[in-house]
Scaffold this active site. Sequence first.
Site, PDB file in Angstrom:
ATOM      1  N   MET A   9       0.846  -1.195   0.000  1.00 42.58           N
ATOM      2  CA  MET A   9       0.000   0.000   0.000  1.00 42.58           C
ATOM      3  C   MET A   9       0.887   1.253   0.000  1.00 42.58           C
ATOM      4  O   MET A   9       1.615   1.510   0.952  1.00 42.58           O
ATOM      5  CB  MET A   9      -0.929  -0.004   1.213  1.00 42.58           C
ATOM      6  N   SER A  10       0.798   2.010  -1.093  1.00 44.08           N
ATOM      7  CA  SER A  10       1.595   3.223  -1.236  1.00 44.08           C
ATOM      8  C   SER A  10       0.871   4.464  -0.739  1.00 44.08           C
ATOM      9  O   SER A  10       1.451   5.538  -0.687  1.00 44.08           O
ATOM     10  CB  SER A  10       1.952   3.432  -2.704  1.00 44.08           C
ATOM     11  N   GLY A  11      -0.404   4.305  -0.405  1.00 43.67           N
ATOM     12  CA  GLY A  11      -1.226   5.456  -0.050  1.00 43.67           C
ATOM     13  C   GLY A  11      -1.979   6.033  -1.229  1.00 43.67           C
ATOM     14  O   GLY A  11      -2.801   6.939  -1.073  1.00 43.67           O
ATOM     15  N   GLY A  12      -1.717   5.510  -2.430  1.00 47.10           N
ATOM     16  CA  GLY A  12      -2.392   5.995  -3.630  1.00 47.10           C
ATOM     17  C   GLY A  12      -3.641   5.212  -3.962  1.00 47.10           C
ATOM     18  O   GLY A  12      -3.973   4.216  -3.317  1.00 47.10           O
ATOM     19  N   CYS A  93      13.984  -0.894  -7.777  1.00 45.50           N
ATOM     20  CA  CYS A  93      13.082  -0.929  -6.627  1.00 45.50           C
ATOM     21  C   CYS A  93      12.177  -2.153  -6.691  1.00 45.50           C
ATOM     22  O   CYS A  93      11.953  -2.832  -5.687  1.00 45.50           O
ATOM     23  CB  CYS A  93      12.256   0.354  -6.569  1.00 45.50           C
ATOM     24  N   CYS A 191      10.832   9.109  -6.660  1.00 41.34           N
ATOM     25  CA  CYS A 191      10.400   9.496  -5.314  1.00 41.34           C
ATOM     26  C   CYS A 191      11.489  10.207  -4.529  1.00 41.34           C
ATOM     27  O   CYS A 191      11.187  11.073  -3.693  1.00 41.34           O
ATOM     28  CB  CYS A 191       9.890   8.271  -4.544  1.00 41.34           C
TER      29      CYS A 191
END
Length: 355
Positions: A9-12, A93, A191
């Site tokens: 979960m990236s928050g997006g 990544c 990022c």
Amino acid sequence: MADRIAVAMSGGVDSSAAVVLLQDQGYELEGVTLQLLEEASEPESIRDARVVAGQLGIPHHVLDAVQCFRSQVMDRFAAAYESGQTPNPCVSCNRYLKFEVLHRYARELGCRAVATGHYARIQQDTGSGRWLLRKALHPEKDQSYVLWSLTQEQLSRSLFPLGGLSKAEIRALAASRDLASAHKGDSQDICFVPDGDYAAFLRRYTGRDYPSGPFLDREGKVLGTHDGIIGYTVGQRRGLGVSSNQGRLYVHRVCPADNTVILGDNQGLFAHTLTARDLNLIACERLDGEVRLKAKIRYRQQEQPCVVRQTGEDTITVTFDQPQRAITPGQSVVLYDGDLVVGGATIIKGEDASV
């Protein structure tokens, strides 16, 4: 007992929608957010992911991956630029963080697989048993280009719930659940370099000075002075600050050994053939002979017809039907057969079309 899955979960909105889709399929979920950078206060990505996890009623974990991200992504990024390459940190990544560190953590949580918000599809070939990577059904969001390094083991333990949906459908799904991330914008920049100034980042990150040196034409004539080799990439035109009776000038090569940057005209940027290393094949064990495929050398490019030949355990040559502009060392070449990702590799160099 329900199958347990860890969701990155990236928050997006994409990873949030992945949670919704998997919940609707009956999975037991664990939300995990990777903390990648040292920050004075809690990152927005962690706060937003925690809120969405709370809305959807799943546990949320924060995995400290700062040191691993530094060594496997940021250090590699800096080293590549210092060697005259232009790296793609998203590939690193995915290879070392999202599908290695996160997979190990998922096993500690008792999860059999990791789901992410990538737009791509995974299938298992019923004949060979190999795990296959395919493009997303909606090509405008396809992210298979940055997933070429995934191994068979990693693919077997991964889920891409969004592969068959459009961005509009994803946002509508998130909005229908009134998720906090439903209208959050997409991230565009690397990022750890949010302002896009790679040279300034590298000077801060490494603490090193990158001295000025000569711009040369292809015959070795001095055309001007550059501000340090880390500020240039193949195909670049803007910010050179030099003029020539040849017309517009572009970066052809970055040469750390003698601290020079080679400039030339646009036509000289085109090449038919490239060599690449770090080969990872997904659809097969090895390429036999000359194989007719399509390939692309940058994320937003349409794949181009070519012939591929495997020249070693992890090396290939790719010869395009039509010369390609600005084949850039350090970037990825990804091979396709229709919507199937055959594999990929890291570009070493391109050969001039005239060679």
